[in-house]
Motif scaffolding. Structure first.
Motif, short mmCIF file in Angstrom:
data_model
loop_
_atom_site.label_atom_id
_atom_site.label_comp_id
_atom_site.label_asym_id
_atom_site.label_seq_id
_atom_site.Cartn_x
_atom_site.Cartn_y
_atom_site.Cartn_z
N GLY A 192 0.84 -1.19 0.00
CA GLY A 192 0.00 0.00 0.00
C GLY A 192 0.88 1.24 0.00
N ALA A 193 1.91 1.23 -0.85
CA ALA A 193 2.87 2.33 -0.88
C ALA A 193 2.30 3.50 -1.67
N GLY A 194 1.38 4.23 -1.01
CA GLY A 194 0.84 5.44 -1.59
C GLY A 194 1.66 6.63 -1.13
N SER A 195 0.99 7.63 -0.57
CA SER A 195 1.71 8.84 -0.16
C SER A 195 2.66 8.56 1.00
N LEU A 196 2.15 8.06 2.11
CA LEU A 196 3.00 7.79 3.27
C LEU A 196 4.02 6.71 2.97
N GLY A 197 3.58 5.64 2.32
CA GLY A 197 4.47 4.52 2.05
C GLY A 197 5.61 4.87 1.11
N ALA B 143 1.57 13.11 4.52
CA ALA B 143 2.07 13.30 3.17
C ALA B 143 0.91 13.18 2.19
N THR B 144 1.11 13.70 1.00
CA THR B 144 0.10 13.57 -0.05
C THR B 144 0.77 13.06 -1.32
N LEU B 145 -0.02 12.37 -2.14
CA LEU B 145 0.46 11.89 -3.43
C LEU B 145 0.16 12.98 -4.46
N SER B 146 1.21 13.64 -4.93
CA SER B 146 1.04 14.78 -5.83
C SER B 146 0.81 14.34 -7.27
N ALA B 147 1.47 13.27 -7.67
CA ALA B 147 1.38 12.72 -9.02
C ALA B 147 1.98 11.32 -8.96
N PRO B 148 1.76 10.48 -9.96
CA PRO B 148 2.39 9.16 -9.93
C PRO B 148 3.89 9.26 -9.67
N GLY B 149 4.34 8.58 -8.61
CA GLY B 149 5.76 8.59 -8.27
C GLY B 149 6.23 9.81 -7.51
N GLN B 150 5.35 10.75 -7.26
CA GLN B 150 5.76 11.99 -6.59
C GLN B 150 4.87 12.27 -5.38
#
Length: 338
Positions: free
Chosen positions: A8-13, A128-135
């Motif tokens: 589940g490696a999204g924003s925090l992960g 943390a937030t997921l800004s874009a894929p991989g970022q």
């Protein structure tokens, strides 16, 4: 060689994985989002915000998993825990450990599936937030990052030390003798600032920086504390701060003082965007039932009224169904409860 994974490696992960990889320790980042996985493998984990770094990482989708892991850091939403944990069980080494870094109170349900001797809980004190894929954007100040971790029955000293050493690649890990109390302290923060931040369509600072938001927030915190106390919980300090001493009240004067302290307490975390809000923006169901809903459920169980949390759940579910906007004006929907 030990094998580690973040499931589940999204924003925090992604942020955590980047710190661990940067330290020289390899960890697999596992996510169902193929675009995110492809970007991580192609461009590395790009972290912005309160830090700036670009770290090469290895990312895979769940169907690409092979072998077993000594540590699986579980960072998915709780909505499908029975399904997810059952899927991961064959990938966990016999003496391995699954560490839930999720919101709410997830440990008992996980332990039912894989056993308490393979289950650990960890409270994440940053956002943390997921800004874009991989970022991803780290939204908490670097000097305020921490983990609070505790054992469950059957966890060995060796297992605990292995996980602690891994997480310390990012930031300090505080051993929690009172893990349940730490969980409830984090639940209080999430119910209040993630809950109301989602209601208002904003970040933690939009709640703490708003007079109307603070008026609702202090009452939300009191409900959480009343429910926790009824359940026999002793709230653990949060980064050295006794939240019950700061924010619990029995009279108008103490409520006034506690309300004034809210912006100060949230200063280093004001940029955090609630994960529930991120889900709603992306058209996904959010985990309000595992956050504010837990407070409501425990309130009913112990005969403690929770009108603020009940209203938060009601509003967020209407937002999820498209019946209400993600708007700061929603804070007025609590006026009849103040």
């Amino acid at each position: 060689m030990k094998r580690y994974a973040i499931y589940g490696a999204g924003s925090l992960g992604t942020v955590l994985g980047a710190f661990i990889e940067k330290s020289g320790t390899h960890i697999d980042l596992i996510n169902r989002n193929k675009a995110h996985v492809e970007a991580l493998n192609r461009d590395g984990a790009r972290i912005t915000g309160t830090v700036e770094m670009n770290v090469p990482v290895t990312a895979i989708t769940p169907d690409e998993m092979t072998g077993v892991y000594d540590v699986i850091l579980l960072m998915t939403k709780q909505l499908k825990n029975p399904e997810v944990v059952s899927f991961l069980k064959p990938f966990l080494a016999e003496d391995g450990v699954m560490v839930t870094l999720q919101n709410g109170l997830p440990e008992p349900g996980i332990a039912e599936i894989i056993g308490s001797g393979r289950t650990m809980g960890c409270v994440v004190e940053w956002g943390a937030t997921l800004s874009a894929p991989g970022q991803c954007t780290l939204t908490s100040e670097v000097d305020s990052l921490s983990f609070h971790m505790g054992k469950m029955e059957g966890i060995t000293d060796a297992q605990y030390a292995m996980v602690k050493e891994l997480l310390e690649k990012m930031c300090p890990v505080h051993e929690e003798e009172n893990l349940l109390g730490a969980r409830w302290s984090k639940l209080l923060i999430n119910a209040t600032f993630s809950g109301l931040g989602t209601v208002m369509g904003g970040v933690f600072g939009d709640v703490s920086g708003s007079t109307a938001g603070r008026r609702v927030a202090i009452r939300c915190m009191k409900e959480c504390i009343d429910v926790g106390h009824a359940a026999g919980v002793t709230f653990a300090p949060v980064q050295g701060k006794n939240i019950t001493a700061l924010f619990y009240y029995k009279n108008a004067l103490k409520r006034f003082v506690g309300t004034l302290l809210i912006p100060i307490a949230m200063k280093k975390h004001r940029a955090i965007e609630p994960s529930m809000l991120q889900d709603l923006k992306n058209g996904k169901p959010c985990e309000v039932d595992a956050i504010n809903g837990v407070v409501c459920d425990y309130g009913r169980r112990y005969g403690v009224k929770t009108p603020i949390n009940d209203r938060i759940v009601e509003i967020i579910k209407k937002q999820q169904e498209g019946q209400l906007p993600l708007s700061a004006e929603n804070i007025s929907l609590f006026d009849d409860l103040l």
